[in-house]
Design a protein around this motif. Structure first.
Motif, mmCIF file in Angstrom:
data_model
loop_
_atom_site.group_PDB
_atom_site.id
_atom_site.type_symbol
_atom_site.label_atom_id
_atom_site.label_comp_id
_atom_site.label_asym_id
_atom_site.label_seq_id
_atom_site.Cartn_x
_atom_site.Cartn_y
_atom_site.Cartn_z
ATOM 1 N N PHE A 32 -53.265 -63.700 57.746
ATOM 2 C CA PHE A 32 -52.049 -63.207 58.385
ATOM 3 C C PHE A 32 -51.014 -64.309 58.582
ATOM 4 O O PHE A 32 -49.814 -64.035 58.612
ATOM 5 N N TRP A 38 -44.667 -62.397 60.400
ATOM 6 C CA TRP A 38 -45.638 -61.437 60.922
ATOM 7 C C TRP A 38 -45.627 -61.374 62.446
ATOM 8 O O TRP A 38 -45.610 -60.297 63.047
ATOM 9 N N ALA A 39 -45.632 -62.498 63.101
ATOM 10 C CA ALA A 39 -45.743 -62.523 64.560
ATOM 11 C C ALA A 39 -44.536 -61.902 65.245
ATOM 12 O O ALA A 39 -44.639 -61.442 66.391
ATOM 13 N N GLU A 40 -43.392 -61.864 64.578
ATOM 14 C CA GLU A 40 -42.158 -61.386 65.211
ATOM 15 C C GLU A 40 -41.929 -59.888 65.058
ATOM 16 O O GLU A 40 -40.995 -59.336 65.641
ATOM 17 N N ASP A 41 -42.748 -59.188 64.290
ATOM 18 C CA ASP A 41 -42.495 -57.773 64.040
ATOM 19 C C ASP A 41 -42.883 -56.917 65.247
ATOM 20 O O ASP A 41 -43.625 -57.346 66.141
ATOM 21 N N ASP A 42 -42.397 -55.673 65.256
ATOM 22 C CA ASP A 42 -42.758 -54.691 66.274
ATOM 23 C C ASP A 42 -43.988 -53.939 65.776
ATOM 24 O O ASP A 42 -43.886 -52.892 65.144
ATOM 25 N N HIS A 43 -45.163 -54.477 66.075
ATOM 26 C CA HIS A 43 -46.404 -53.886 65.572
ATOM 27 C C HIS A 43 -46.685 -52.529 66.206
ATOM 28 O O HIS A 43 -47.343 -51.678 65.587
ATOM 29 N N ASP A 74 -54.304 -52.866 71.456
ATOM 30 C CA ASP A 74 -53.148 -53.735 71.315
ATOM 31 C C ASP A 74 -52.712 -53.684 69.861
ATOM 32 O O ASP A 74 -53.527 -53.947 68.962
ATOM 33 N N ARG A 76 -50.815 -55.419 67.591
ATOM 34 C CA ARG A 76 -50.987 -56.546 66.677
ATOM 35 C C ARG A 76 -52.466 -56.860 66.468
ATOM 36 O O ARG A 76 -52.909 -57.083 65.333
ATOM 37 N N SER A 77 -53.241 -56.835 67.540
ATOM 38 C CA SER A 77 -54.673 -57.117 67.418
ATOM 39 C C SER A 77 -55.368 -56.061 66.570
ATOM 40 O O SER A 77 -56.324 -56.369 65.838
ATOM 41 N N GLU A 80 -54.809 -57.038 62.946
ATOM 42 C CA GLU A 80 -55.455 -58.304 62.596
ATOM 43 C C GLU A 80 -56.977 -58.201 62.657
ATOM 44 O O GLU A 80 -57.682 -58.897 61.913
ATOM 45 N N TRP A 277 -47.121 -54.838 54.305
ATOM 46 C CA TRP A 277 -46.190 -55.842 54.801
ATOM 47 C C TRP A 277 -45.185 -56.158 53.705
ATOM 48 O O TRP A 277 -45.566 -56.463 52.572
#
Length: 346
Positions: A32, A38-43, A74, A76-77, A80, A277
């Motif tokens: 990832f 990736w970290a900035e998206d609205d998951h 969650d 994002r979790s 991942e 993605w």
């Protein structure tokens, strides 16, 4: 970078949702942190869209992740923990275009203003692989007088582009609205009239958009009509007005698609329903988790996608301008991802 051919993956029995693919297709399992932005998206937004269609995925590994998606994880979790990013390449450069839900003016009955019909799929067209071409259907009037008309609209050019989009809304003369969706096609291969204008030297590739093509056809009605016949594919419709107005049109999974979260893909490479993605470059770069919920006759290849921009003229202008490079990475359940490239476990 470690590779494994799709032929071996198919033999493992883990790509049953995909169609036949070329043996030289290459697959890489990524991490990832190799995905830009990736970290900035609205998951959470992506998870909501994923849940719209994940219940329709039948394979056990997909059913397991879909069950967990309903437990309020969650966001994002969730992605991942249960997925791995997989880069699928077929030797062609990545390309992103856009599509939208058009709005046309029309009526339930023909008139001097509303002369161009939308047709339902004739029964006999279901029984053959290839039926009459666009030219034959229109010039020889193969469909007239059979009661297949759903509505009539006032602009044959807009109707042509409605067929390319596959769904749309008709603003009827009585003030009501009619929503139509894809109902089938005549079996002929789609040919891009934009590409044909480039081949003829009328435009350079970077100049071509839906609006440019529409304007050119209207300025040149005779040769413009012939240009439309260059695409022999003809799309039929069905009425889908039961879909609420605040939702998007139905995609290939028979569920509403979502603005800037749904993409159309080639299901020979990307399973419908899978998170994808995208790293779209160009003038307005986009890094976002989309869901593969739709297909399109012009969408062919492992790195080819169409982004849904919404409904109406503004969405149409944004979609029509889009033709950007980049790459797309499919998120697959862990076992499925590693089975495609088992060397990645070493």
């Amino acid at each position: 970078m470690r590779w494994r051919t799709f032929a071996a993956a198919i033999s493992a029995g883990l790509l049953s949702m995909m169609g036949p693919v070329l043996s030289d297709t290459r697959v890489t399992v990524l991490s990832f942190d190799q995905m830009q932005g990736w970290a900035e998206d609205d998951h959470a937004a992506a998870l909501d869209v994923f849940q719209n269609t994940c219940a329709d995925l039948d394979d056990p590994d997909w059913q397991a992740v879909c069950a967990y998606a309903t437990s309020n994880p969650d966001p994002r979790s969730f992605f991942e923990l249960l997925f791995r990013p997989v880069l699928i390449e077929d030797g062609k450069d990545g390309m992103f275009t856009g599509y939208f839900e058009p709005e046309l003016d029309g009526a339930r009955r023909p008139s001097a203003k509303y002369r161009y019909p939308l047709y339902a799929l004739p029964p006999e067209a279901r029984e053959v692989e290839k039926w009459y071409s666009r030219r034959e259907l229109l010039e020889e009037r193969k469909l007239e007088g059979r009661g297949l008309e759903i509505a009539w609209v006032d602009d044959p050019v807009e109707l042509f582009f409605l067929q390319i989009q596959g769904s749309g809304r008709i603003n009827l003369s009585d003030g009501s609205k009619l929503r139509v969706g894809y109902g089938g096609k005549n079996g002929h291969e789609y040919r891009s009239i934009g590409a044909e204008l480039v081949r003829r030297g009328v435009y350079q590739p970077h100049q071509v958009s839906a609006q440019v093509i529409k304007n050119w056809v209207r300025r040149n009605p005779d040769i413009g009509k012939e240009l439309l016949y260059h695409n022999p594919s003809y799309v039929f419709f069905r009425e889908v007005s039961e879909v609420p107005g605040h939702l998007g049109p139905l995609g290939a999974m028979n569920r509403s698609v979502t603005t800037l979260r749904t993409i159309a893909v080639d299901p020979a490479f990307v399973p419908l329903g899978a998170p994808v993605w995208i790293e779209k470059d160009g003038a307005d770069p986009l890094r976002r988790l989309m869901i593969a919920q739709d297909t399109g006759s012009a969408i062919k290849g492992a790195q080819r996608a169409d982004i849904f921009f919404g409904t109406g003229d503004q969405a149409g202008r944004a979609a029509g301008r889009l033709r950007d490079p980049g790459r797309m990475i499919v998120l697959l359940p862990i076992q499925r991802a590693y089975a495609m490239v088992p060397e990645a476990l070493q």
